[in-house]
Scaffold this motif. Structure first.
Motif, mmCIF file in Angstrom:
data_model
loop_
_atom_site.group_PDB
_atom_site.id
_atom_site.type_symbol
_atom_site.label_atom_id
_atom_site.label_comp_id
_atom_site.label_asym_id
_atom_site.label_seq_id
_atom_site.Cartn_x
_atom_site.Cartn_y
_atom_site.Cartn_z
ATOM 1 N N PHE A 101 2.596 15.602 0.245
ATOM 2 C CA PHE A 101 2.451 14.143 0.281
ATOM 3 C C PHE A 101 1.301 13.777 1.211
ATOM 4 O O PHE A 101 0.879 14.577 2.051
ATOM 5 N N THR A 102 0.798 12.573 1.017
ATOM 6 C CA THR A 102 -0.378 12.134 1.770
ATOM 7 C C THR A 102 0.039 11.055 2.745
ATOM 8 O O THR A 102 0.645 10.052 2.342
ATOM 9 N N LEU A 103 -0.285 11.302 3.999
ATOM 10 C CA LEU A 103 -0.097 10.244 4.993
ATOM 11 C C LEU A 103 -1.403 9.481 5.084
ATOM 12 O O LEU A 103 -2.461 10.095 5.190
ATOM 13 N N ARG A 104 -1.359 8.179 5.021
ATOM 14 C CA ARG A 104 -2.582 7.396 5.213
ATOM 15 C C ARG A 104 -2.454 6.640 6.520
ATOM 16 O O ARG A 104 -1.699 5.675 6.615
ATOM 17 N N GLN A 105 -3.187 7.117 7.497
ATOM 18 C CA GLN A 105 -3.024 6.563 8.837
ATOM 19 C C GLN A 105 -4.230 5.727 9.240
ATOM 20 O O GLN A 105 -5.363 6.035 8.834
ATOM 21 N N PRO A 106 -4.018 4.693 10.042
ATOM 22 C CA PRO A 106 -5.155 3.888 10.500
ATOM 23 C C PRO A 106 -6.129 4.755 11.295
ATOM 24 O O PRO A 106 -5.738 5.770 11.876
ATOM 25 N N LEU A 107 -7.385 4.316 11.320
ATOM 26 C CA LEU A 107 -8.428 5.135 11.942
ATOM 27 C C LEU A 107 -8.449 4.992 13.452
ATOM 28 O O LEU A 107 -8.826 5.908 14.163
ATOM 29 N N GLY A 108 -8.124 3.792 13.936
ATOM 30 C CA GLY A 108 -8.237 3.501 15.374
ATOM 31 C C GLY A 108 -8.990 2.203 15.538
ATOM 32 O O GLY A 108 -8.602 1.174 14.991
ATOM 33 N N PHE A 116 0.845 -1.196 0.000
ATOM 34 C CA PHE A 116 0.000 0.000 0.000
ATOM 35 C C PHE A 116 0.883 1.251 0.000
ATOM 36 O O PHE A 116 1.841 1.350 0.758
ATOM 37 N N ALA A 117 0.555 2.199 -0.867
ATOM 38 C CA ALA A 117 1.365 3.416 -0.963
ATOM 39 C C ALA A 117 0.433 4.616 -1.013
ATOM 40 O O ALA A 117 -0.744 4.482 -1.337
ATOM 41 N N SER A 118 0.961 5.787 -0.722
ATOM 42 C CA SER A 118 0.119 6.978 -0.794
ATOM 43 C C SER A 118 0.703 7.938 -1.823
ATOM 44 O O SER A 118 1.828 7.779 -2.293
#
Ligand code: NAD
Length: 474
Positions: free
Chosen positions: A133-140, A120-122
């Protein structure tokens, strides 16, 4: 009698209420086990466990989360036969379907999203305003709610991307078919899967499902089930601004053109209508046939349907088992009564089968127009209708005469026409000269009353992450 507890923080967890629901074997109608009747305190315990585990799980390198998913897939594979038997027993599913297709697919889901975690890449953007740039972080903590028709297949289809993306999960399988998910939780604990990362809460939809949707810690809800419940979840989630993905019902058209290779594909066309007794959201329940071959197709199709082997799901020769529950059997029987009132001509089946359990004979109906309840409402059983069409526009109108929009299947040798239909059909997916052909990277989901959002591949990874833009002056 065997009891299926919740699994919270890596341990079996009896229901706070000490209440249990009966689980029935569709092949006999008898109660064979009990499942925890969860209540909000159980949901709360699971949510808190997930929240405690989140900092550790989300900060693991992607490759380590992938490794855990691969270990879980391996451990599930090592117990494939036992899990397939469980799935066949409490879902009434033919054992060959569970053993050869559905549990292998559950294993594949875990492996696929293990790989996705490492791939997976952003995005990045530059040349207009600095470097972004885009950080794609988990929601929780996220909630997953799944149905009874493909129990472990759809359960893992949700938890795998959620975990791969770094979330912790509280998952609710259907209370009708809770066994395989319970086994998966037990398997996870047996390999030392980090406690609290994946929690299982059982129980009735309105009690446990709604508590999950509205819990303050729930960041997103991934739901597969009926359109009515999907709408209820959307109503509850909207004022709380929770992210939702909804995979809902269908009333899928299968179009058979005169020049197609339908004779060679008859087995697949029959399977596409009746697999798992028609209890698959992707089954084609409206067969639309070009008039020039209607009579020939009808006779060949009905003959093939009559030869389907209905029987005990535990018997490897069985192709059609019972329906999943008394409630669902009653619903399908009501739909058959309505079809008769609407003037359906029953070409085969049309009734229950006189044996223990919730069996309905594979049924083919004709003589009903596109506006009848039978052709508009989801039956989700072994019931299909045949309608003849005269030309391409007529076929398209018939196919699109539905509030649903999950999938359409075309049997056609005319590729330009098939591609025109692929553009103009109002469904989330179109299959041409095939059925249920799945590449797990592709977007999966429906339009209109069939749902909101897409699952699969990067779509699922995006759903389970939040994008944050970071802009740097340069
Ligand atoms: P259902 O909507 O009754 O239940 C699905 C899940 O939701 C179960 O776990 C149930 O306990 C829970 N639930 C029930 N009421 C709830 C509520 N008020 N709040 C939260 N959760 C609740 O569906 P079902 O009968 O289990 O499954 C059959 C339906 O699922 C069919 O309509 C079928 O088309 C659909 N389906 C869709 C897809 C798809 O990918 N689009 C796949 C499989 C099944």
């Amino acid at each position: 009698m065997q009891r299926y507890p919740h699994w919270i923080d890596g341990k079996p967890h009896p229901p706070a209420s000490d209440a249990w629901l009966d689980v029935h074997a569709p092949a006999s109608g008898e109660a064979i086990a009990q499942v925890a009747a969860g209540t909000p305190p159980d949901v709360d315990a699971a949510m808190l466990a997930a929240q405690r585990a989140f900092p550790m799980w989300s900060s693991l390198p992607n490759s380590q989360r992938a490794r855990w998913l691969e270990r879980l897939a391996d451990a599930l594979e090592a117990r494939l036969e036992e899990v397939a038997q469980a799935e066949s027993r409490d879902g009434g599913k033919p054992i060959t379907l569970a053993r050869d297709i559905e549990i292998p697919r559950a294993i594949a889901n875990l492996r696929f999203f293990a790989h996705a975690a490492t791939q997976f890449a952003s995005e990045s953007h530059h040349g207009e305003a600095g470097l972004n740039f885009t950080l794609r972080q988990p929601l929780g903590v996220v909630a997953t709610i799944s149905p009874w028709n493909l129990p472990l297949y759809l359960f893992t289809w949700k938890i795998a991307p959620a975990l791969a993306a770094g979330n912790c999960v509280v998952a609710k399988p259907s209370e009708v078919t809770p066994h395989s998910a319970t086994l998966l939780a037990e398997i996870a604990a047996s390999i030392g899967f980090p406690p609290g990362v994946f929690n299982l809460v059982h129980g009735a939809g309105p009690t446990v499902g709604e508590a999950l949707v509205t819990h303050p810690l729930t960041k997103a809800i991934s739901f597969t089930g009926s359109t009515a419940v999907g709408k209820r979840i959307a109503t509850l989630a909207a004022p709380l601004l929770k992210k939702v993905s909804l995979e809902l019902g269908g009333k899928n058209p299968s179009l058979v053109f005169a020049d197609s290779d339908w004779r060679d594909n008859l087995d697949t066309i029959v399977r596409s209508a009746f697999q798992n007794s028609g209890q698959i959201c992707l089954c084609g329940s409206r067969l639309l046939i070009e008039r020039a071959v209607y009579g020939e197709f009808r006779d060949a199709f009905v003959e093939r349907v009559k030869s389907l082997r209905v029987g005990d799901p535990a018997d490897p020769a069985t192709q059609i088992g019972p329906l999943v529950s008394q409630a669902h059997f009653d619903k399908v029987m009501r739909a058959l009564a309505i079809a008769r009132e609407e003037g359906a001509h029953v070409l085969c089946g049309g009734d229950a089968i006189d044996r223990p359990g919730w069996y309905v004979a594979p049924t083919v109906l004709e003589g009903l127009g596109p506006d009848t309840a039978t052709n508009r409402e989801e039956i989700f059983g072994p019931v299909v209708t045949l309608q003849a069409f005269d030309n391409d526009d007529h076929a398209l109108d018939f196919a699109n005469a539905s509030d649903y929009g999950l999938v359409a299947t075309l049997w056609d040798r005319d590729l330009p026409r098939a591609l025109r239909f692929a553009r103009e059909l109002r469904t989330g997916m179109v299959w041409i000269n095939t059925w249920l052909m799945r590449d797990l990277r592709t977007p999966f989901g429906g339009s209109n009353q069939s749902g909101l959002g897409r699952e699969g591949g990067a779509e699922a990874m995006r759903f389970f992450t939040e994008a944050r833009n970071v802009g740097i002056s340069m």
